[in-house]
Scaffold this motif. Sequence first.
Motif, short mmCIF file in Angstrom:
data_model
loop_
_atom_site.label_atom_id
_atom_site.label_comp_id
_atom_site.label_asym_id
_atom_site.label_seq_id
_atom_site.Cartn_x
_atom_site.Cartn_y
_atom_site.Cartn_z
N SER A 170 0.81 -1.24 0.12
CA SER A 170 -0.10 0.13 -0.09
C SER A 170 0.81 1.28 0.01
N GLY A 171 2.19 1.32 0.63
CA GLY A 171 2.93 2.42 0.84
C GLY A 171 3.60 2.68 -0.41
N LEU A 172 3.95 1.54 -1.54
CA LEU A 172 4.58 1.63 -2.68
C LEU A 172 3.58 2.36 -3.50
N ILE A 173 2.25 1.87 -3.51
CA ILE A 173 1.38 2.37 -4.27
C ILE A 173 0.84 3.71 -4.24
N LEU A 174 0.70 4.15 -2.96
CA LEU A 174 0.58 5.50 -2.54
C LEU A 174 1.78 6.62 -2.87
N THR A 175 3.00 6.04 -3.03
CA THR A 175 4.21 6.69 -3.39
C THR A 175 4.27 6.82 -4.79
N ALA A 176 3.81 5.97 -5.43
CA ALA A 176 3.91 6.20 -6.93
C ALA A 176 2.65 6.68 -7.79
N LEU A 177 1.71 6.52 -6.96
CA LEU A 177 0.27 7.29 -7.44
C LEU A 177 0.33 8.79 -7.90
N PRO A 178 0.74 9.65 -7.02
CA PRO A 178 0.65 10.92 -7.46
C PRO A 178 1.44 11.26 -8.92
N TRP A 179 2.91 10.36 -9.18
CA TRP A 179 3.29 10.70 -10.11
C TRP A 179 2.53 10.35 -11.71
N THR A 180 1.69 9.12 -11.36
CA THR A 180 0.98 8.61 -12.38
C THR A 180 -0.45 9.56 -12.68
N LEU A 181 -0.91 10.01 -11.80
CA LEU A 181 -1.96 11.09 -11.55
C LEU A 181 -1.70 12.27 -12.31
N LEU A 182 -0.48 12.76 -11.92
CA LEU A 182 0.19 14.06 -12.49
C LEU A 182 0.07 13.79 -14.12
N LEU A 183 0.79 12.81 -14.42
CA LEU A 183 1.32 12.40 -15.97
C LEU A 183 -0.08 12.09 -16.68
N MET A 184 -0.82 11.06 -16.06
CA MET A 184 -2.15 10.71 -16.95
C MET A 184 -3.30 11.62 -16.75
N GLY A 185 -3.56 12.25 -15.63
CA GLY A 185 -4.49 13.29 -15.60
C GLY A 185 -4.18 14.49 -16.53
N SER A 186 -2.96 14.96 -16.48
CA SER A 186 -2.64 15.97 -17.41
C SER A 186 -3.02 15.80 -19.02
N ALA A 187 -2.48 14.30 -19.24
CA ALA A 187 -2.45 14.18 -20.57
C ALA A 187 -3.91 13.85 -21.15
N HIS A 188 -4.85 13.05 -20.25
CA HIS A 188 -6.31 12.85 -20.54
C HIS A 188 -6.88 14.26 -20.53
N LEU A 189 -6.86 15.18 -19.62
CA LEU A 189 -7.28 16.65 -19.61
C LEU A 189 -6.97 17.40 -20.62
N LEU A 190 -5.81 17.42 -20.99
CA LEU A 190 -5.47 18.36 -22.08
C LEU A 190 -5.94 18.04 -23.43
N SER A 191 -5.61 16.62 -23.59
CA SER A 191 -6.19 16.10 -24.84
C SER A 191 -7.63 16.32 -25.23
N THR A 192 -8.34 15.82 -24.03
CA THR A 192 -9.79 16.08 -24.32
C THR A 192 -10.22 17.34 -24.48
N ILE A 193 -9.71 18.44 -23.89
CA ILE A 193 -10.14 19.64 -23.94
C ILE A 193 -9.84 20.18 -25.34
N LEU A 194 -8.59 19.94 -25.59
CA LEU A 194 -8.05 20.41 -26.92
C LEU A 194 -8.70 19.79 -28.16
N GLY A 195 -8.90 18.57 -28.06
CA GLY A 195 -9.62 17.50 -29.16
C GLY A 195 -10.89 18.04 -29.16
N PHE A 196 -11.56 18.46 -28.14
CA PHE A 196 -13.05 18.78 -28.03
C PHE A 196 -13.21 20.12 -29.01
N ILE A 197 -12.29 21.10 -28.48
CA ILE A 197 -12.29 22.58 -29.25
C ILE A 197 -12.04 22.36 -30.83
N ALA A 198 -11.00 21.60 -31.03
CA ALA A 198 -10.46 21.32 -32.36
C ALA A 198 -11.58 20.56 -33.29
N GLY A 199 -12.15 19.43 -32.60
CA GLY A 199 -13.14 18.79 -33.49
C GLY A 199 -14.41 19.56 -33.73
#
Length: 320
Positions: free
Chosen positions: A84-113
């Motif tokens: 559980s400690g290892l998951i909680l340590t690595a989780l913020p990094w994945t949330l930062l990367l994947m959350g940013s990628a999903h949010l930006l690509s969705t917003i930009l893809g929505f507007i461009a589409g």
Amino acid sequence: MKHPHRLGYLLAALLLIYAAYRLPGLLPGDYVTAMYADSHVSLSVEEERALRERYDDNAGFPGYLGRLATLEWGYSLGHHAPVSGLILTALPWTLLLMGSAHLLSTILGFIAGVEAAWRRGGKLEKAGVGGMTILQGVPEIGSGVLLLMLFSYKLGWLPAAGGMTLYAELGPGARLLDLLRHLTLPLLTLMLAYFPGNFLLARASMVLVLRQPFLETARAKGLPPARIRYHHGARNVLLPMATRFGLRLAFMITGALVVETIFAYPGLGTLLFNAIAMRDLPLVQGIVLFSALAVLGVNLALDLLYGRLDPRTQRVGHVR
């Protein structure tokens, strides 16, 4: 009963817990084999048996359920730390990367589409659709390696690996800049993978909306084009976009596996890759279980969100 299908989430959770326990155990080899695979140390049959008895989990699935009931996710064999400690340590990094990628690509893809659909038939729109269709077929490993070779090894503009510069004494501003520089290449790789699908979905959905008579009514009222385009038209594209966003977000850990491994980014994808390589069964089970519960949670959240985005979905539960 309103929304009776939600009762199935409990059964789905139990099935996912069993799958998280059972499937990682089907990997070939074990921790003892992986630990001594590249070693020149030779173990006797008795020593191998003693090590396997030490590391094997003899409690079975009931014991696994018992540990989960006490919020104990196991102990990593390779890291010698709680899962559980290892998951909680690595989780913020994945949330930062994947959350940013999903949010930006969705917003930009929505507007461009939406803009492409509004200007359908033009040369720029046709070129955009063709380019996005080709780009959608490029795998993440291909674009990731190309970006790594160009911007890191060839030009030297961005770091090649890691999430931050280790053992560097930096102030808050410099530390933030350092994090963003390490984030840039994996983020661009994921955006190149996600943006084309979002663009094509938003464009196709908006094209269908533009054929609806209520937009002609809005034009007849003399409303500004931007208001017609977004307030009356694009809002009907939100439901399919939210569905795609939720499904992508649910599989963020498996989606991050390849990209995080390429850039040695310290998230859950890299943690899972290393755990599989070491045959660290408790850690693999923990990450798989966390991923499965994340998928279930996101699907439940989408189920609740649909009622707000499209009130017609709420009426299904009242049909008798």
